[in-house]
Design a protein around this motif. Structure first.
Motif, PDB file in Angstrom:
ATOM      1  N   ALA A  12      69.099  46.794 -37.961  1.00 21.36           N
ATOM      2  CA  ALA A  12      68.991  48.098 -37.298  1.00 21.36           C
ATOM      3  C   ALA A  12      67.731  48.133 -36.431  1.00 21.36           C
ATOM      4  CB  ALA A  12      68.954  49.215 -38.340  1.00 21.36           C
ATOM      5  N   GLY A  13      67.904  48.524 -35.182  1.00 28.04           N
ATOM      6  CA  GLY A  13      66.780  48.650 -34.266  1.00 28.04           C
ATOM      7  C   GLY A  13      66.280  47.350 -33.667  1.00 28.04           C
ATOM      8  N   GLN A  14      66.955  46.242 -33.937  1.00 27.44           N
ATOM      9  CA  GLN A  14      66.473  44.938 -33.469  1.00 27.44           C
ATOM     10  C   GLN A  14      67.291  44.336 -32.322  1.00 27.44           C
ATOM     11  OE1 GLN A  14      63.659  43.187 -34.516  1.00 27.44           O
ATOM     12  NE2 GLN A  14      63.221  45.177 -35.433  1.00 27.44           N
ATOM     13  N   SER A  15      68.258  45.068 -31.781  1.00 30.14           N
ATOM     14  CA  SER A  15      69.114  44.464 -30.754  1.00 30.14           C
ATOM     15  C   SER A  15      68.329  44.047 -29.515  1.00 30.14           C
ATOM     16  CB  SER A  15      70.268  45.388 -30.380  1.00 30.14           C
ATOM     17  OG  SER A  15      69.786  46.572 -29.797  1.00 30.14           O
ATOM     18  N   GLN A  16      67.396  44.879 -29.048  1.00 33.72           N
ATOM     19  CA  GLN A  16      66.607  44.500 -27.870  1.00 33.72           C
ATOM     20  C   GLN A  16      65.720  43.296 -28.171  1.00 33.72           C
ATOM     21  OE1 GLN A  16      66.958  45.468 -24.754  1.00 33.72           O
ATOM     22  NE2 GLN A  16      68.618  46.801 -25.417  1.00 33.72           N
ATOM     23  N   ASN A  17      65.188  43.232 -29.381  1.00 32.10           N
ATOM     24  CA  ASN A  17      64.383  42.076 -29.773  1.00 32.10           C
ATOM     25  C   ASN A  17      65.235  40.815 -29.827  1.00 32.10           C
ATOM     26  OD1 ASN A  17      62.007  43.527 -29.952  1.00 32.10           O
ATOM     27  ND2 ASN A  17      62.300  44.002 -32.120  1.00 32.10           N
ATOM     28  N   GLY A  49      73.845  49.205 -29.568  1.00 26.05           N
ATOM     29  CA  GLY A  49      73.365  47.837 -29.668  1.00 26.05           C
ATOM     30  C   GLY A  49      73.528  47.227 -31.040  1.00 26.05           C
ATOM     31  N   ASP A  50      74.565  47.661 -31.787  1.00 29.53           N
ATOM     32  CA  ASP A  50      74.707  47.101 -33.126  1.00 29.53           C
ATOM     33  C   ASP A  50      75.483  45.787 -33.136  1.00 29.53           C
ATOM     34  OD1 ASP A  50      77.046  48.418 -32.536  1.00 29.53           O
ATOM     35  OD2 ASP A  50      77.166  49.522 -34.415  1.00 29.53           O
ATOM     36  N   GLU A  51      75.721  45.228 -31.961  1.00 27.92           N
ATOM     37  CA  GLU A  51      76.272  43.876 -31.834  1.00 27.92           C
ATOM     38  C   GLU A  51      75.725  43.263 -30.552  1.00 27.92           C
ATOM     39  OE1 GLU A  51      80.519  41.448 -31.691  1.00 27.92           O
ATOM     40  OE2 GLU A  51      80.467  43.536 -31.040  1.00 27.92           O
ATOM     41  N   VAL A  52      75.368  41.995 -30.623  1.00 28.92           N
ATOM     42  CA  VAL A  52      75.005  41.225 -29.436  1.00 28.92           C
ATOM     43  C   VAL A  52      76.050  40.129 -29.324  1.00 28.92           C
ATOM     44  CG1 VAL A  52      73.291  39.700 -28.381  1.00 28.92           C
ATOM     45  CG2 VAL A  52      72.552  41.774 -29.573  1.00 28.92           C
ATOM     46  N   LEU A  53      76.670  40.045 -28.172  1.00 32.93           N
ATOM     47  CA  LEU A  53      77.716  39.069 -27.929  1.00 32.93           C
ATOM     48  C   LEU A  53      77.188  38.037 -26.939  1.00 32.93           C
ATOM     49  CD1 LEU A  53      80.722  38.729 -28.760  1.00 32.93           C
ATOM     50  CD2 LEU A  53      81.299  39.814 -26.585  1.00 32.93           C
ATOM     51  N   VAL A  54      77.320  36.775 -27.292  1.00 33.67           N
ATOM     52  CA  VAL A  54      76.887  35.692 -26.412  1.00 33.67           C
ATOM     53  C   VAL A  54      78.131  34.910 -26.019  1.00 33.67           C
ATOM     54  CG1 VAL A  54      75.391  33.688 -26.149  1.00 33.67           C
ATOM     55  CG2 VAL A  54      74.699  35.572 -27.649  1.00 33.67           C
ATOM     56  N   THR A  55      78.394  34.870 -24.715  1.00 33.39           N
ATOM     57  CA  THR A  55      79.547  34.128 -24.231  1.00 33.39           C
ATOM     58  C   THR A  55      79.081  33.091 -23.217  1.00 33.39           C
ATOM     59  OG1 THR A  55      80.001  35.713 -22.444  1.00 33.39           O
ATOM     60  CG2 THR A  55      81.092  36.094 -24.565  1.00 33.39           C
ATOM     61  N   ALA A  56      79.829  32.016 -23.159  1.00 30.53           N
ATOM     62  CA  ALA A  56      79.508  30.970 -22.183  1.00 30.53           C
ATOM     63  C   ALA A  56      80.810  30.323 -21.721  1.00 30.53           C
ATOM     64  CB  ALA A  56      78.582  29.927 -22.788  1.00 30.53           C
ATOM     65  N   LEU A  57      80.793  29.862 -20.510  1.00 29.91           N
ATOM     66  CA  LEU A  57      81.937  29.171 -19.932  1.00 29.91           C
ATOM     67  C   LEU A  57      81.598  27.695 -19.840  1.00 29.91           C
ATOM     68  CD1 LEU A  57      84.741  29.773 -18.743  1.00 29.91           C
ATOM     69  CD2 LEU A  57      83.631  29.966 -16.504  1.00 29.91           C
ATOM     70  N   TRP A  58      82.502  26.857 -20.334  1.00 24.73           N
ATOM     71  CA  TRP A  58      82.286  25.410 -20.413  1.00 24.73           C
ATOM     72  C   TRP A  58      83.407  24.670 -19.710  1.00 24.73           C
ATOM     73  CZ3 TRP A  58      77.720  24.263 -22.592  1.00 24.73           C
ATOM     74  CH2 TRP A  58      77.120  25.255 -23.393  1.00 24.73           C
ATOM     75  N   ALA A  59      83.095  23.547 -19.138  1.00 27.16           N
ATOM     76  CA  ALA A  59      84.104  22.724 -18.474  1.00 27.16           C
ATOM     77  C   ALA A  59      85.127  22.188 -19.471  1.00 27.16           C
ATOM     78  CB  ALA A  59      83.434  21.571 -17.724  1.00 27.16           C
ATOM     79  N   SER A  60      84.689  21.937 -20.719  1.00 27.90           N
ATOM     80  CA  SER A  60      85.581  21.345 -21.719  1.00 27.90           C
ATOM     81  C   SER A  60      85.023  21.582 -23.119  1.00 27.90           C
ATOM     82  CB  SER A  60      85.704  19.836 -21.487  1.00 27.90           C
ATOM     83  OG  SER A  60      84.440  19.219 -21.705  1.00 27.90           O
ATOM     84  N   VAL A  61      85.841  21.341 -24.114  1.00 29.06           N
ATOM     85  CA  VAL A  61      85.381  21.413 -25.500  1.00 29.06           C
ATOM     86  C   VAL A  61      84.268  20.392 -25.716  1.00 29.06           C
ATOM     87  CG1 VAL A  61      86.058  21.041 -27.909  1.00 29.06           C
ATOM     88  CG2 VAL A  61      87.580  22.286 -26.373  1.00 29.06           C
TER      89      VAL A  61
END
Length: 112
Positions: A12-17, A49-61
């Protein structure tokens, strides 16, 4: 193309951090320097901000697997733990999606 999706639940309260943690450790820039990384986004759920989602696009597995084994990745995870909620699902396993189709603002699309 492959999209990796990682869901993080901060304390709680740490999403920006948590977002700053990615900036300070230059995780998106390091990922982009990895062969086959096409883009990275760190997203903060609105409004709280109770979830941070990290997404990335890759050429391949395979290019994603290279990133997983890269220098500093393990240490990132160890240091990040202090910002995550205490329960077991605060750091979900990354999920991989095959990008079947995409479009951009230039009205071009990339078929599978």
């Amino acid at each position: 193309m492959i999209r990796s999706v990682l869901s993080l639940r901060p304390k709680a309260g740490q999403s920006q951090n948590l977002v700053r943690f990615f900036e300070t450790r230059k995780i998106p820039e390091r990922a982009l320097a990895s062969p086959g990384c096409l883009g990275v986004e760190v997203q903060n759920l609105l409004p709280d901000g109770d979830e941070v989602l990290v997404t990335a696009l890759w050429a391949s597995v395979e290019s994603y697997q290279i990133w997983l084994g890269s220098a500093g990745r393990h240490e990132d995870g160890v240091q990040m733990r202090a910002l995550l909620a205490e329960d077991g699902d605060a750091l979900g396993p990354a999920r991989l999606y095959e990008v079947a189709r995409c479009a951009n603002h230039q009205n071009t699309s990339v078929p599978h």
